[in-house]
Design an enzyme around this catalytic site. Structure first.
Site, PDB file in Angstrom:
ATOM      1  CB  SER A 128     -12.787  -5.741  -7.826  1.00 34.35           C
ATOM      2  OG  SER A 128     -12.223  -4.237  -7.789  1.00 34.35           O
ATOM      3  CG  ASN A 186      -7.145   3.206   2.838  1.00 37.24           C
ATOM      4  OD1 ASN A 186      -7.911   2.496   2.800  1.00 37.24           O
ATOM      5  ND2 ASN A 186      -7.061   4.567   2.697  1.00 37.24           N
ATOM      6  CG  HIS A 227      -7.799   7.527  -1.404  1.00 38.01           C
ATOM      7  ND1 HIS A 227      -9.192   7.456  -0.639  1.00 38.01           N
ATOM      8  CD2 HIS A 227      -8.071   8.638  -2.038  1.00 38.01           C
ATOM      9  CE1 HIS A 227      -9.778   8.701  -0.757  1.00 38.01           C
ATOM     10  NE2 HIS A 227      -8.930   9.113  -1.667  1.00 38.01           N
TER      11      HIS A 227
HETATM   12  C1  GAR Z   1     -11.451   1.305  -4.675  1.00 36.25           C
HETATM   13  O1  GAR Z   1     -11.530   2.096  -5.612  1.00 36.25           O
HETATM   14  C2  GAR Z   1     -10.818   1.705  -3.409  1.00 36.25           C
HETATM   15  O2  GAR Z   1      -9.840   2.506  -3.585  1.00 36.25           O
HETATM   16  C3  GAR Z   1     -11.881   2.606  -2.739  1.00 36.25           C
HETATM   17  O3  GAR Z   1     -12.874   1.782  -2.905  1.00 36.25           O
HETATM   18  C4  GAR Z   1     -12.888   0.895  -4.041  1.00 36.25           C
HETATM   19  C5  GAR Z   1     -13.243  -0.468  -3.835  1.00 36.25           C
HETATM   20  O4  GAR Z   1     -13.142  -1.373  -4.763  1.00 36.25           O
HETATM   21  N1  GAR Z   1     -11.694   3.022  -1.507  1.00 36.25           N
HETATM   22  C6  GAR Z   1     -12.106   4.103  -0.964  1.00 36.25           C
HETATM   23  O5  GAR Z   1     -12.585   4.860  -1.344  1.00 36.25           O
HETATM   24  C7  GAR Z   1     -11.617   4.130   0.522  1.00 36.25           C
HETATM   25  N2  GAR Z   1     -11.657   5.646   1.141  1.00 36.25           N
HETATM   26  P1  GAR Z   1     -13.432  -2.867  -4.723  1.00 36.25           P
HETATM   27  O6  GAR Z   1     -14.397  -2.963  -3.960  1.00 36.25           O
HETATM   28  O7  GAR Z   1     -13.769  -3.308  -6.158  1.00 36.25           O
HETATM   29  O8  GAR Z   1     -12.220  -3.268  -4.437  1.00 36.25           O
END
Ligand code: GAR
Length: 194
Positions: free
Chosen positions: A12, A108, A110
């Site tokens: 997303s 990044n 987070h």
């Molecule tokens: C997001 O919440 C991001 O912050 C997290 O994965 C999700 C991806 O959502 N990342 C981590 O936890 C990295 N350590 P998305 O695929 O819908 O963008």
């Protein structure tokens, strides 16, 4: 200017960046997607929006990337010569050689107010700890997991009636805003200096 987005899952955040990019928010920057997951939503979004993508086989279990795969990835990135590399839901540990090569150019996203809740399952852990507030962070990538210099954060209140799911939705909405604004500042700022 080239922006490379790394994503492993739903995508997303990647999709928001691609959409904003198509609307001209990041000047003329061209996007690329890199994914370790050929079934990811991120890859589907890239295809739908005509974004060039690279899928790679990490060649190692868990969150790791094998030295061979890291070498190939670094070569592919050097060809693209990105102004900015954005890890937006990339669930692997970036190999040191790549972190070093893009020092100061790799960020990044987070889903917590770092330095709290580094690592996996951050939203659930903040919720289960009974926090009143959590949020999201964009930081430069360093060799320390979720430990590089913080660029920006957005708090999200944890409300009395919240579930992990409702909180996750609001953290994601906050991430979409935060990441777009950081990328805009970094890219447009750089453009102004060129
Ligand atoms: C997001 O919440 C991001 O912050 C997290 O994965 C999700 C991806 O959502 N990342 C981590 O936890 C990295 N350590 P998305 O695929 O819908 O963008």
């Amino acid at each position: 200017m080239n922006i490379v987005v790394f994503a492993s899952g739903a995508g997303s955040n990647a999709a928001c960046l691609f959409r904003d990019g198509a609307r001209g928010r990041f000047g003329g920057a061209k996007f690329f997607l890199v994914s370790d997951n050929p079934d990811s939503g991120a890859l589907r979004a890239a295809r739908e929006m005509g974004i060039e993508s690279i899928t790679f086989n990490p060649g190692a279990p868990g969150a790791r990337i094998s030295p061979d795969a890291a070498g190939r990835l670094l070569e592919a990135l050097e060809k693209i010569n990105p102004t900015l590399v954005v890890l937006a839901g990339f669930m692997r540990i970036m190999p040191s050689a790549i972190v070093r090569a893009f020092d100061g150019r790799m960020i990044n996203l987070h889903p917590s107010l770092l330095p709290l809740y580094k690592g996996k399952d951050s939203i659930r852990r903040a919720f289960e700890a009974g926090e009143k507030i959590t949020g999201c962070t964009v930081h430069y990538v360093s060799d320390e997991l979720d430990g590089g210099k913080i660029i920006a954060q957005k708090p999200v209140e944890i409300l009395p009636g919240d579930s992990v799911e409702s909180l996750t939705q609001r953290v994601h909405a906050a991430e979409h805003e935060l990441l777009g604004s950081v990328v805009e500042k970094l890219i447009i700022g750089r453009e102004a200096r060129l």
